[in-house]
Design an enzyme around this catalytic site. Structure first.
Site, mmCIF file in Angstrom:
data_model
loop_
_atom_site.group_PDB
_atom_site.id
_atom_site.type_symbol
_atom_site.label_atom_id
_atom_site.label_comp_id
_atom_site.label_asym_id
_atom_site.label_seq_id
_atom_site.Cartn_x
_atom_site.Cartn_y
_atom_site.Cartn_z
ATOM 1 N N ALA A 268 0.853 -1.191 0.000
ATOM 2 C CA ALA A 268 0.000 0.000 0.000
ATOM 3 C C ALA A 268 0.889 1.241 0.000
ATOM 4 O O ALA A 268 0.905 2.039 0.940
ATOM 5 C CB ALA A 268 -0.928 -0.001 1.215
ATOM 6 N N GLU A 269 1.645 1.409 -1.087
ATOM 7 C CA GLU A 269 2.601 2.519 -1.150
ATOM 8 C C GLU A 269 1.911 3.869 -1.097
ATOM 9 O O GLU A 269 2.454 4.844 -0.565
ATOM 10 C CB GLU A 269 3.456 2.392 -2.420
ATOM 11 C CG GLU A 269 2.886 2.987 -3.702
ATOM 12 C CD GLU A 269 1.613 2.337 -4.184
ATOM 13 O OE1 GLU A 269 0.804 3.031 -4.827
ATOM 14 O OE2 GLU A 269 1.418 1.134 -3.932
ATOM 15 N N ASP A 270 0.693 3.959 -1.642
ATOM 16 C CA ASP A 270 -0.040 5.225 -1.644
ATOM 17 C C ASP A 270 -0.349 5.685 -0.229
ATOM 18 O O ASP A 270 -0.134 6.839 0.131
ATOM 19 C CB ASP A 270 -1.331 5.077 -2.463
ATOM 20 C CG ASP A 270 -2.003 3.736 -2.235
ATOM 21 O OD1 ASP A 270 -2.003 3.251 -1.086
ATOM 22 O OD2 ASP A 270 -2.530 3.170 -3.205
ATOM 23 N N ASN A 271 -0.845 4.766 0.587
ATOM 24 C CA ASN A 271 -1.149 5.094 1.974
ATOM 25 C C ASN A 271 0.106 5.451 2.754
ATOM 26 O O ASN A 271 0.100 6.379 3.575
ATOM 27 C CB ASN A 271 -1.873 3.916 2.639
ATOM 28 C CG ASN A 271 -2.350 4.221 4.039
ATOM 29 O OD1 ASN A 271 -1.574 4.175 4.990
ATOM 30 N ND2 ASN A 271 -3.614 4.535 4.170
ATOM 31 N N ALA A 274 1.342 8.961 1.804
ATOM 32 C CA ALA A 274 0.498 9.956 2.471
ATOM 33 C C ALA A 274 0.853 10.062 3.954
ATOM 34 O O ALA A 274 0.961 11.170 4.502
ATOM 35 C CB ALA A 274 -0.975 9.587 2.299
#
Length: 429
Positions: A268-271, A274
């Site tokens: 979950a690189e996006d999380n 962020a």
């Protein structure tokens, strides 16, 4: 005496939990569509739409591709149609024979005035194929502001202008700057498979209201990576440790330790990006009034179940306490807590409470759906929606139980084992 005191205390705690979860749900509903703002139903025009390219910050739109996703032509076309004077689009694929390239070529021919680049070939920096796909795009991007869009996402023509406007402003009442602008996912159905309907009703009701509520309170990072806008210069300062940059141990900047490559170890690189912007650089996030539309496609019942299992297992290794609390945020479990608590404290009949609880819960979910969709649920869709909604609510706890007892996930045909801090390891069969 002791048992009576304990029962009373548990009832009070249970009632407080029920009220708290209900208020969070209401917050998500009100934030999605308040009387004063009509946030998602009436989307304002950004002043950047009508400014010249010299007065608008440049943006690099990065779209990683792999295969012919559902609705791919329309999804990609939505970026060509942005009403913004200064942007480029960079498509990236790992394989030169990827069929998505035919779609890209067709769009380039149709929109010859849009600046487009295509990068073929990935750079392996970790186990995350999306990160590996994007590394070279980040290197060649002409602008500091990057907008990372999944291939399954379709956006409004003014989404970019509104998002850049938000990114360049600080939230009212605070000196903290906005480091990331994101968009609420909204699912569209083109095939009436059971899994597709379950996925759509989950994203458009329960997920949406909690997502909006958490971001409205803004006490912690909560971001889905389907559509994220941030600055490359900020990303290049991150290492994914979530340790404030002022307290990190000084040292040389080793290749792969900072920037996008540092997030190749996460699924979950996006999380994680962020969260790193939030905790390492003390930057905040904000939602624009746009949604990231996603056509679900042909999803079977099994696909839906294992998709939910996958992301619960990922979250378990990132936010353990919150993951264990998830079942008690769902309508059935929190309703049971509320029924027992009110029955013990005030003698409220179970059938009255149960009827009120589910009618109110469904009403909130319907209102959230209507706000994001821009219209009320159509009469012809009522039976399909209600059956999927009931099924989703009934399945929530069994799926959570399956997810909580394991650590392996399958993503894009590969098997991974989740480890500490949300990192993953590829499982070699």
């Amino acid at each position: 005496m002791i048992s009576d005191t304990l029962s009373y205390t548990l009832a009070v705690v249970g009632l407080a939990w029920y009220v708290g979860i209900y208020l969070i749900s209401l917050l998500g509903c009100v934030a999605a569509d308040s009387i004063s703002r009509r946030r998602y139903r009436s989307r304002p025009m950004s002043p950047l739409v009508n400014t010249g390219s010299l007065y608008s910050p440049g943006v690099s739109i990065l779209r990683p591709l792999k295969g012919l996703d559902t609705n791919l032509y329309e999804n990609l076309e939505s970026t060509f149609k942005q009403e913004y004077p200064n942007y480029e689009i960079i498509f990236s694929v790992a394989d030169e024979n990827d069929q998505a390239l035919h779609i890209v070529q067709a769009l380039r021919s149709r929109y010859p005035n849009v600046k487009v680049s295509v990068i073929i070939g990935e750079e392996i920096v970790g186990i995350n194929p999306k990160v590996n796909n994007l590394v070279r795009s980040f290197k060649v991007a002409a602008h500091d502001i990057v907008w990372v869009l999944d291939s399954g996402v379709m956006v409004d023509s003014r989404t970019l202008a509104r998002s850049v406007n938000i990114l360049n402003k600080s939230p009212p009442g605070t000196k903290r700057k906005i480091g990331l602008v994101h968009h609420v996912p909204f699912a569209l159905i083109d095939q009436m498979q059971v899994g597709s309907r379950l996925e759509a009703v989950f994203l458009n009701t329960n997920h949406a209201k909690m997502y909006i509520a958490i971001n409205t309170v803004a006490v912690e990072s909560c971001v889905v990576g389907k559509s994220n806008l941030y600055r490359r210069s900020d990303l290049e300062r991150l290492d994914g440790s979530l340790v404030p940059i002022q307290t990190q141990i000084a040292g040389t900047r080793e290749p792969g330790k900072y920037g996008l490559p540092a997030f190749g170890r996460f699924l979950a690189e996006d999380n994680m990006i962020a969260s790193a912007l939030w905790h390492e650089l003390d930057l905040r996030h904000d939602l624009s009034c746009d949604v990231a539309r996603n056509v679900v496609g042909n999803m079977s019942f099994s696909d839906y179940v294992w998709r939910r299992v996958r992301w619960i297992r990922v979250r378990k290794r990132m936010v353990l306490a919150a993951t264990f609390a998830e079942p008690f945020q769902e309508s059935i479990m929190v309703g049971l807590v509320g029924r027992l608590s009110l029955g013990a404290l005030y003698g409220v009949p179970s059938w009255i409470f149960t009827l009120f609880h589910f009618v109110a819960w469904l009403s909130i979910d319907l209102d959230v759906y209507s706000s994001l969709a821009g219209h009320n649920l159509r009469k012809k869709d009522w039976i399909s929606f209600l059956s999927a909604w009931v099924g989703r609510e009934l399945l929530a706890f069994p799926i959570w139980v399956i997810a909580i007892v394991g650590d392996e996930v399958i993503w894009r045909g590969k098997r991974y084992r989740m480890v500490k801090n949300g990192e993953a390891r590829l499982v070699i069969n």
